[in-house]
Design a protein around this motif. Structure first.
Motif, short mmCIF file in Angstrom:
data_model
loop_
_atom_site.label_atom_id
_atom_site.label_comp_id
_atom_site.label_asym_id
_atom_site.label_seq_id
_atom_site.Cartn_x
_atom_site.Cartn_y
_atom_site.Cartn_z
N CYS A 157 0.80 -1.22 0.00
CA CYS A 157 0.00 0.00 0.00
C CYS A 157 0.83 1.27 0.00
O CYS A 157 0.28 2.38 0.11
CB CYS A 157 -0.95 0.00 1.21
N PRO A 205 3.08 4.37 -1.56
CA PRO A 205 2.92 5.11 -2.82
C PRO A 205 3.58 4.36 -3.97
O PRO A 205 4.72 3.93 -3.87
CB PRO A 205 3.62 6.44 -2.53
N TRP A 222 -1.53 -2.18 -4.21
CA TRP A 222 -2.74 -2.25 -3.39
C TRP A 222 -3.04 -0.86 -2.86
O TRP A 222 -2.21 0.05 -2.90
CB TRP A 222 -2.56 -3.20 -2.21
N GLN A 223 -4.24 -0.70 -2.29
CA GLN A 223 -4.61 0.58 -1.66
C GLN A 223 -5.61 0.32 -0.54
O GLN A 223 -6.40 -0.61 -0.60
CB GLN A 223 -5.21 1.54 -2.67
N GLN A 224 -5.53 1.16 0.49
CA GLN A 224 -6.47 1.05 1.60
C GLN A 224 -7.67 1.93 1.28
O GLN A 224 -7.56 3.15 1.15
CB GLN A 224 -5.82 1.51 2.91
N TYR A 243 -9.01 -3.26 2.18
CA TYR A 243 -8.04 -2.99 1.12
C TYR A 243 -8.57 -3.43 -0.24
O TYR A 243 -9.29 -4.42 -0.36
CB TYR A 243 -6.73 -3.73 1.41
N PRO A 249 -4.42 -1.32 -8.23
CA PRO A 249 -4.35 0.15 -8.31
C PRO A 249 -5.55 0.71 -9.04
O PRO A 249 -6.35 -0.02 -9.62
CB PRO A 249 -3.06 0.38 -9.10
#
Length: 351
Positions: free
Chosen positions: A42, A44, A48-50, A56, A60
């Motif tokens: 997660c 930058p 993945w992203q929260q 999650y 992207p």
């Protein structure tokens, strides 16, 4: 490890693509993914992203509507750490198991969009998604999630596997956050015109939410009730003609000769002394006018029946859901008139 790496040897074929892409911290850990791995993915530039605390998206880019809804439900569910539900018979029936979200369902404008309201904004345009949870749940609104609490959870409707509040409850939660009178009127009118629910159910939810003190909501309710009555009257005409009932006189007032007014009726069969009234009451708690209306209905019915006139009350909901059964009720009352004593003579006037 990258976002295409299998999370664990445990089979995940029972999960849909969205269920595989949106997971909680606990679900990831159960698949052997450590907190360090989650944080690394997660960062930058990571894959993945929260989306929400503890939830999650394993890819992207912007989340889709379905991914946002799933993330909101996982955040609000009573046991967001729980494993996704496994079907009783893998490979049989539906290809993917339904996800269980304990004590959480989508409500408000997002729910109305899922119910396919044309007057509700598209899901992707909503900055916030309302989620209904029990009153005592310890949750905070955050990100795109607005927590709506209730002392009693309604039975959700499943729409594409998403638990969604019934239309009357979703409307009340949406209206609570709307100040635009035109938008409120359009939403309430579409609920009835689109056949989603009856006016009484909407008024009941608005009353419980204490929204009938707002002038623009009261105005919208008046339009809603007028719309509901017009639709119910149209169904009543259809019932008489499609089910072969004798033609009544429509929309009349009854009076005793030289005496008092007995009340208005939606349909009356003079030769059978059978009266029909659409019961379109939508009482609002604490309103004296509504209490008076209830009393007036009861007095009128009792007075007519003392005069030997049979009164049939039909609600719009019954007329919509079981028209043939309601036609049978009216036909039975008409046939039974031959076995009754003659009714008192009354004057029938146009209403």
């Amino acid at each position: 490890m990258n976002h295409n790496t299998p999370l664990s040897p445990r089979p995940l074929r029972h999960l849909s693509d969205v269920q595989l892409r949106v997971l909680t911290t606990a679900q990831l850990r159960s698949q052997g993914v450590s907190s360090a791995d989650i944080n690394a993915q997660c960062r930058p530039g990571g894959t993945w992203q929260q989306l929400l605390p503890g939830v999650y998206l394993l890819r992207p880019g912007p989340a889709t509507s379905e991914e946002r809804l799933r993330a909101v439900l996982l955040y609000a569910a009573r046991s967001p750490a729980a494993e996704p539900a496994v079907p009783a018979q893998p490979g049989a029936g539906e290809p993917h198991a339904p996800q269980r979200y304990a004590d959480a369902m989508i409500t408000g404008l997002a729910a109305l969009a899922l119910h396919r309201f044309s007057s509700a904004p598209p899901l992707l345009s909503l900055d916030r998604i309302d989620v209904l949870v029990p009153r005592l749940r310890r949750l905070r609104s955050t990100g795109c999630v607005r927590i709506v609490r209730t002392p009693g959870m309604p039975e959700p409707e499943q729409i594409t596997g998403i638990p969604v509040a019934p239309v009357p409850r979703a409307l009340a939660d949406a209206v609570a956050d709307l100040a635009d009178a035109g938008v409120v009127r359009r939403l309430l009118t579409e609920a009835v015109r689109g056949g989603h629910c009856e006016p009484a159910a909407v008024v009941k939810e608005l009353t419980q939410a204490r929204l009938l003190s707002r002038p623009h909501v009261v105005d919208a309710v008046d339009s809603l009730l007028a719309e509901g009555r017009a639709i119910a009257e149209d169904r009543l005409y259809r019932m008489v003609h499609e089910h072969g009932l004798p033609d009544p006189v429509w929309n009349v007032d009854l009076r005793l000769p030289g005496g008092p007014h007995l009340g208005g009726l939606d349909a009356y069969w003079p030769d059978h002394a059978v009266a029909l009234e659409l019961d379109t009451r939508a009482p609002r708690q604490g309103h004296r006018q509504d209490d008076a209306m209830w009393s007036e209905y009861a007095r009128k019915r009792e007075h007519l029946e003392r005069l030997g006139i049979t009164v049939v009350h039909i609600t719009p909901k019954k007329l919509r859901d079981s028209m043939e059964q309601q036609a049978t009720v009216v036909r039975t009352a008409l046939m039974a008139s031959a076995d009754r004593d003659p009714a008192a003579y009354v004057v029938v006037l146009p209403r």
